[in-house]
Structures are given as structure tokens and as C-alpha cells.
Design an enzyme around this catalytic site. Structure first.
Site, short mmCIF file in Angstrom:
data_model
loop_
_atom_site.label_atom_id
_atom_site.label_comp_id
_atom_site.label_asym_id
_atom_site.label_seq_id
_atom_site.Cartn_x
_atom_site.Cartn_y
_atom_site.Cartn_z
N VAL A 73 0.80 -1.24 0.13
CA VAL A 73 0.28 -0.26 -0.17
C VAL A 73 1.29 1.15 0.31
CG1 VAL A 73 -1.69 1.00 0.95
CG2 VAL A 73 -1.88 -1.29 1.46
N CYS A 74 1.95 1.14 0.50
CA CYS A 74 2.68 2.63 1.00
C CYS A 74 3.44 2.87 -0.55
CB CYS A 74 4.61 2.30 2.03
SG CYS A 74 3.72 1.46 3.30
N PRO A 75 3.58 2.45 -1.40
CA PRO A 75 4.51 3.21 -2.51
C PRO A 75 2.89 3.97 -3.45
CG PRO A 75 4.09 0.42 -3.02
CD PRO A 75 4.31 0.57 -1.08
N GLU A 93 0.70 4.96 -2.33
CA GLU A 93 0.08 6.09 -1.35
C GLU A 93 1.36 7.14 -1.77
OE1 GLU A 93 -1.77 6.15 2.78
OE2 GLU A 93 0.02 5.18 2.89
N LEU A 94 2.15 6.45 -1.87
CA LEU A 94 3.71 7.50 -1.76
C LEU A 94 3.61 8.18 -3.41
CD1 LEU A 94 6.14 6.23 0.17
CD2 LEU A 94 5.34 7.88 0.90
#
Length: 187
Positions: free
Chosen positions: A46-48, A50-51
Site C-alpha cells: 500500500v505504501c508505494p 500512497e507515496l
């Protein structure tokens, strides 16, 4: 835990930004609007997304006088490796703070106990270093940068227009409210 209307705490962190390693302190944050965008870890799922979404809105945020600091407990070296190996992360031009000691993450109160990872959390900080908004979501719930932009616009509006507040779903240019006894029970 850091809360709305409190001052950010002192820190020093190494970061990766635009091909360079830099040092960032709370003093560097003062004088402009800032977003601290915490996420659990580099090279995840999920992090990439969002970033990358935040990177797509970065030019707009810069025009609004906002600096972005993404933060995980990875090192600044890991941030560089991720930036160099991922097309999504490679488009990031904002500062990626490394926080392996957990100082910044603990200062904001979003360290997952016993895991050494940050929660998925966002803090909007005004030019005086005061937290104006915060959001924390569960592991599987990604954030939306367009809503973050809307919230920053509302925070900036309220700061520059004392006595006015922004109602739910407020968008730039729409009507605001002036709280008063006359409004009680009328909305």
C-alpha cells in the site's frame, strides 16, 4: 501521542531528497506549512501507492507553500535504493526522512509497539510548528492525497480568516461559517 494544537517536538533525521542525503530538523520545518506522512516500510504494498499519489500532488502542494516529509523507520539509504529501483517511488521529489532510531515516529506517537514500524499517519503542521490536523488509518487502508490537499486548503483558509470555519466537504471558494450564537440549532 502528538495531538492537534500541539507543537512538534525537536528531532534530527537523515533524509533522501532529489539524489542527495540531507539532514532535517524541526527548525527546517518552521516558517512554512508541512505534511508529515508516516508509513510502515519501504518495498511494501500500500505504501508505494500512497507515496506515488502524494508525488502526483507535490507540485500543487509546493504552490500552496507546503513541504512534504514522508517518514518510515527505514534508513535514508533504503529510501535511496527504493527510489532508484521503483518507477512509482522514482517520481518522488519531496523529502524522504529515515527514522531508524524511531525518534520522529515516537515524537508523533505513531510507533507500532513492539514492531519498530510507523502507523499509516498524516499530520498537517502550520508555519509555527503547530499540528492542525492528523489522520491515522489501519494497515490496509490507503490515504488519498487529493483529500489531504483539500484539508490543507481548509487549514490555510481558517488560519488567514480568523472567525471563520470550513464546514464538511468544504472546497476552496465555497462558503464558510462564522460561528455565533445565531447559528446554534440553525444548521
Amino acid at each position: 501521542m502528538a495531538t492537534v494544537n500541539t507543537q512538534i517536538k525537536p528531532f534530527i533525521a537523515q533524509a533522501y531528497r532529489e539524489g542527495k542525503f540531507i539532514s532535517v530538523t524541526e527548525e527546517d520545518v518552521l516558517g512554512k506549512w508541512a505534511v508529515f506522512f508516516f508509513y510502515p516500510a519501504d518495498f511494501t504494498f500500500v505504501c508505494p501507492t500512497e507515496l506515488g499519489d502524494l508525488a502526483d500532488h507535490y507540485a500543487e502542494l509546493q504552490k500552496m507553500g507546503v513541504e512534504v516529509y514522508s517518514v518510515s523507520t527505514d534508513t535514508h539509504f533504503t529510501h535511496k535504493a527504493w527510489h532508484d529501483s521503483s518507477d512509482t517511488i522514482g517520481k518522488i521529489n519531496y523529502t524522504m526522512l529515515g527514522d531508524p532510531s524511531g525518534v520522529v515516529t515516537n515524537n508523533f506517537g505513531v510507533m507500532r509497539e513492539g514492531q519498530g514500524l510507523a502507523d499509516r499517519a498524516t499530520f498537517i503542521v502550520d508555519p509555527d510548528g503547530i499540528i492542525q490536523a492528523m489522520e491515522i488509518t489501519a494497515e490496509g487502508i490507503g490515504r488519498d492525497a487529493s483529500d489531504l490537499v483539500r484539508k490543507i486548503k481548509a487549514a490555510q483558509y481558517v488560519r488567514s480568516h480568523p472567525g471563520e470555519v470550513c464546514p464538511a466537504k468544504w472546497q476552496e471558494g465555497e462558503a464558510t461559517l462564522a460561528p455565533s450564537l445565531d447559528l446554534v440549532g440553525k444548521i
